[in-house]
Design a protein around this motif. Structure first.
Motif, short mmCIF file in Angstrom:
data_model
loop_
_atom_site.label_atom_id
_atom_site.label_comp_id
_atom_site.label_asym_id
_atom_site.label_seq_id
_atom_site.Cartn_x
_atom_site.Cartn_y
_atom_site.Cartn_z
N CYS A 9 -3.31 7.41 -12.23
CA CYS A 9 -3.84 6.12 -12.64
C CYS A 9 -3.18 5.62 -13.93
O CYS A 9 -3.31 4.44 -14.27
CB CYS A 9 -5.35 6.19 -12.82
SG CYS A 9 -6.26 6.27 -11.25
N SER A 10 -2.49 6.51 -14.63
CA SER A 10 -1.78 6.11 -15.84
C SER A 10 -0.35 5.66 -15.54
O SER A 10 0.34 5.16 -16.43
CB SER A 10 -1.75 7.27 -16.84
OG SER A 10 -3.06 7.67 -17.18
N LYS B 84 1.58 8.28 -3.69
CA LYS B 84 1.23 8.85 -4.99
C LYS B 84 -0.20 9.39 -5.02
O LYS B 84 -0.51 10.34 -5.76
CB LYS B 84 1.40 7.80 -6.09
CG LYS B 84 2.84 7.47 -6.42
CD LYS B 84 3.45 8.55 -7.30
CE LYS B 84 4.80 8.13 -7.83
NZ LYS B 84 5.36 9.15 -8.76
N PHE B 85 -1.10 8.77 -4.23
CA PHE B 85 -2.51 9.14 -4.30
C PHE B 85 -2.91 10.18 -3.25
O PHE B 85 -4.10 10.47 -3.10
CB PHE B 85 -3.39 7.89 -4.16
CG PHE B 85 -3.57 7.14 -5.44
CD1 PHE B 85 -4.71 7.31 -6.22
CD2 PHE B 85 -2.59 6.26 -5.90
CE1 PHE B 85 -4.87 6.61 -7.41
CE2 PHE B 85 -2.75 5.56 -7.08
CZ PHE B 85 -3.90 5.74 -7.84
N ILE C 171 -7.24 7.38 1.54
CA ILE C 171 -6.64 6.12 1.98
C ILE C 171 -6.48 6.18 3.48
O ILE C 171 -5.90 7.14 4.02
CB ILE C 171 -5.29 5.86 1.27
CG1 ILE C 171 -5.52 5.76 -0.24
CG2 ILE C 171 -4.64 4.59 1.81
CD1 ILE C 171 -4.25 5.56 -1.05
N GLU C 172 -7.01 5.19 4.17
CA GLU C 172 -7.02 5.19 5.63
C GLU C 172 -6.42 3.90 6.18
O GLU C 172 -6.77 2.81 5.71
CB GLU C 172 -8.45 5.34 6.16
CG GLU C 172 -9.16 6.62 5.72
CD GLU C 172 -10.60 6.65 6.16
OE1 GLU C 172 -11.04 5.70 6.87
OE2 GLU C 172 -11.30 7.62 5.81
N LEU D 100 0.80 -1.23 0.00
CA LEU D 100 0.00 0.00 0.00
C LEU D 100 0.84 1.27 0.00
O LEU D 100 0.46 2.25 -0.66
CB LEU D 100 -0.91 -0.02 1.24
CG LEU D 100 -1.74 1.24 1.51
CD1 LEU D 100 -2.82 1.38 0.43
CD2 LEU D 100 -2.37 1.18 2.89
N LEU D 101 1.95 1.29 0.72
CA LEU D 101 2.67 2.55 0.97
C LEU D 101 3.08 3.30 -0.30
O LEU D 101 2.88 4.53 -0.37
CB LEU D 101 3.88 2.27 1.87
CG LEU D 101 3.54 1.98 3.34
CD1 LEU D 101 4.76 1.50 4.10
CD2 LEU D 101 2.94 3.21 4.00
N PRO D 102 3.67 2.65 -1.32
CA PRO D 102 4.02 3.42 -2.53
C PRO D 102 2.80 4.03 -3.21
O PRO D 102 2.88 5.11 -3.81
CB PRO D 102 4.69 2.37 -3.43
CG PRO D 102 5.07 1.24 -2.54
CD PRO D 102 4.04 1.23 -1.45
N VAL D 103 1.67 3.33 -3.14
CA VAL D 103 0.43 3.83 -3.73
C VAL D 103 -0.10 5.00 -2.92
O VAL D 103 -0.53 6.03 -3.46
CB VAL D 103 -0.61 2.70 -3.81
CG1 VAL D 103 -1.91 3.19 -4.43
CG2 VAL D 103 -0.06 1.51 -4.58
N TRP D 104 -0.09 4.86 -1.62
CA TRP D 104 -0.58 5.90 -0.71
C TRP D 104 0.16 7.21 -0.96
O TRP D 104 -0.46 8.28 -1.04
CB TRP D 104 -0.39 5.42 0.72
CG TRP D 104 -1.16 6.17 1.76
CD1 TRP D 104 -1.79 7.38 1.62
CD2 TRP D 104 -1.39 5.75 3.11
NE1 TRP D 104 -2.40 7.75 2.80
CE2 TRP D 104 -2.17 6.76 3.73
CE3 TRP D 104 -1.02 4.64 3.85
CZ2 TRP D 104 -2.57 6.68 5.05
CZ3 TRP D 104 -1.41 4.55 5.17
CH2 TRP D 104 -2.18 5.57 5.76
#
Length: 509
Positions: free
Chosen positions: A482-483, A353-354, A360-361, A347-351
């Motif tokens: 998302c790309s 970026k987003f 995100i919780e 999750l962390l790399p996504v969190w």
């Protein structure tokens, strides 16, 4: 006389003429009306401006987080034994009244000694054992079986009953007799074999000799009946590092034998036991002591006050705002669950970026399975989430590497005094919200992903799979992130930076 009379007439005529020329002409009714209207408009505009100002003030006062003013010490300090050995020395900031708890002392006597202290003042304080690290307690010494033996084979029920609603939520389809369904994280398909008005009976369609990767090892299907599936664990003898020491794993014909070997003097956190130091071991057991290393001793505290300041802070300290219209991904974990850590690493790399694009919780399962260390760590993460949210991601990125909470607190720049105060008095209140969400969503174990209020089956737990799930939940246009391409490497369960090739996701609970 005539001359005087003539003068009077001339004077009187001149006066009348002057009066006539200087007399104010009669007011124009239209001009008077215009003047009155502009006066009214001005008054109305002033009233509107005052009302708008009041509304703005109300919004500011009601939306701004409540604040409190706290006294903060900046201290040089050292803790020493009576013979001069230094236990700890550092420079740090402490909220007034939290020095003792931050230094993990047994009582608040040190805070009482610091009452009324001034900037530039130095003080030496002797704490009795009961106020320092506690009296020595023989009952805190214990043994722990370091060797365990487990059967390599295990049985599981082949079929189970589900409500039709649970089935539909899981498979996103209505059940049909004899139809086979798949889940991305499951090792085999599922077949509907019975159905009534409210429930369906589902059979797990495993294959004989099928192999299922499991961390460093592999489960193999060695038996299938109508009622049971039998699995057997296969692997090579190996040694796996863990926070509690090296875990040696050996296979016999029917058993898998594990042996834990920590360093003597190492502090360990064993499941269902308090944190303790290893004082020795033999072939079968560890000998441990949960007393503080300096329990039973007087401690000398030397303090120099560098500064004392008043700091205005938000009572909650929470700065993360909900993004309306964006997906909300809630990830429920237990902080020491290997599979929860696996999900967190994905999750962390996504969190990162987003941030600012999706909600995100990090949430916590309402029960724990890994002893007091997990209760403590859950509280720690909750307090960072609620009161020092800007430090949460840096702390988590550090923690998933080795579980070094103390080092990660310093690395992330977390206010230790505020954190300790929160863990002691406010963490349980924050956890009530997580417990309510557990009940609302029916959270059963760690990890559980909930996307926009519905449980989501995300596996593998790699960053790309998590990012794809979030992006699929956007209604309308998606953000540019998302790309982007994320790693498809499935993180390994537990601490560290390894990867896993397992096709199914484990969980705690």
């Amino acid at each position: 006389m005539e001359t005087d009379k003539a003068k009077e007439e001339i004077t009187e005529g001149t006066t009348k003429q002057t009066q006539q020329t200087t007399q104010t002409p009669a007011s124009d009714p239209d001009k008077k009306s215009v003047k009155l209207n502009w006066t009214k408009i001005g008054i109305i505009a002033l009233i509107i401006a005052i009302i708008a100002l009041i509304i703005v003030l109300i919004i500011i006062l009601t939306t701004r987080a409540p604040t409190t003013t706290k006294e903060v010490y900046n201290l040089n300090y050292s803790l020493e034994t009576e013979n001069g050995s230094i236990i700890n020395q550092d420079t740090n900031e402490f909220e007034k009244g939290t020095v003792a708890s931050t230094l993990q002392l047994a009582s608040n006597q040190l805070d009482k000694e610091l009452e009324g202290i001034h900037k530039g003042e130095s003080k030496t304080i002797t704490l009795e054992a009961k106020d320092a690290f506690g009296e020595y307690d023989d009952s805190k010494k214990f043994t722990y079986k370091r060797v365990s033996q487990e059967n390599r084979s295990m049985e599981m029920n082949r079929s189970s009953w589900l409500t039709i609603q649970d089935f539909s939520d899981t498979f996103n389809e209505q059940p049909e007799i004899n139809k086979t369904y798949t889940l991305s994280q499951a090792p085999w398909p599922f077949k509907v074999i019975e159905k009534n008005d409210t429930h369906v009976k589902v059979s797990q369609e495993a294959e004989l000799n099928q192999e299922i990767p499991f961390d460093f090892f592999t489960y193999k299907v060695i038996g299938i009946t109508n009622e049971k599936i039998t699995l057997k664990l296969f692997g090579n003898d190996t040694v796996i590092p863990s926070p509690n020491g090296n875990l040696e794993i050996n296979f016999t014909e029917n058993e898998v034998i594990t042996k834990l070997t920590p360093m003597v003097g190492q502090e360990v956190q064993l499941e269902n036991y308090p944190k303790a130091r290893v004082t020795g071991m033999n072939e079968t057991h560890l000998f441990l002591d949960a007393n503080h290393p300096y329990a039973g001793q007087k401690i000398i505290v030397k303090i120099n006050v560098n500064d004392i300041k008043l700091v205005k802070t938000s009572i909650s300290g929470k700065t993360v705002q909900h993004i309306e219209g964006a997906p909300t991904l809630q990830v429920f974990i237990m902080s020491y669950c290997p599979f929860g850590l696996q999900a967190l690493k994905g999750l962390l790399p996504v969190w990162e970026k987003f941030q600012g694009k999706a909600n995100i919780e990090l949430r916590f399962v309402s029960y724990t399975m890994h002893g007091a260390k997990e209760d403590e760590e859950n509280s720690r993460m909750i307090c960072i989430r609620e009161e020092q949210s800007s430090k949460l991601l840096p702390y988590l990125k550090c923690f998933v590497e080795a579980g070094d909470a103390s080092g990660c607190i310093k690395k992330a720049g977390i206010d230790e005094g505020k954190l300790t105060s929160c863990m002691a008095s406010r963490a349980s209140q924050y956890m009530e919200e997580d417990k309510a969400l557990n009940e609302k969503y029916g959270v059963q174990g760690s990890p559980t992903f909930v996307l926009d209020g519905k449980e989501a089956n995300i596996y593998p737990r790699d960053p790309q799979s998590i990012a794809t799930a979030i992006c699929s939940a956007f209604k309308g246009s998606k953000p540019s992130v998302c790309s982007e391409t994320f790693s498809k490497q499935n993180p390994s369960p537990g601490f560290g930076s390894g990867s896993s090739s397992s096709s199914s996701g484990g969980s705690c609970g």
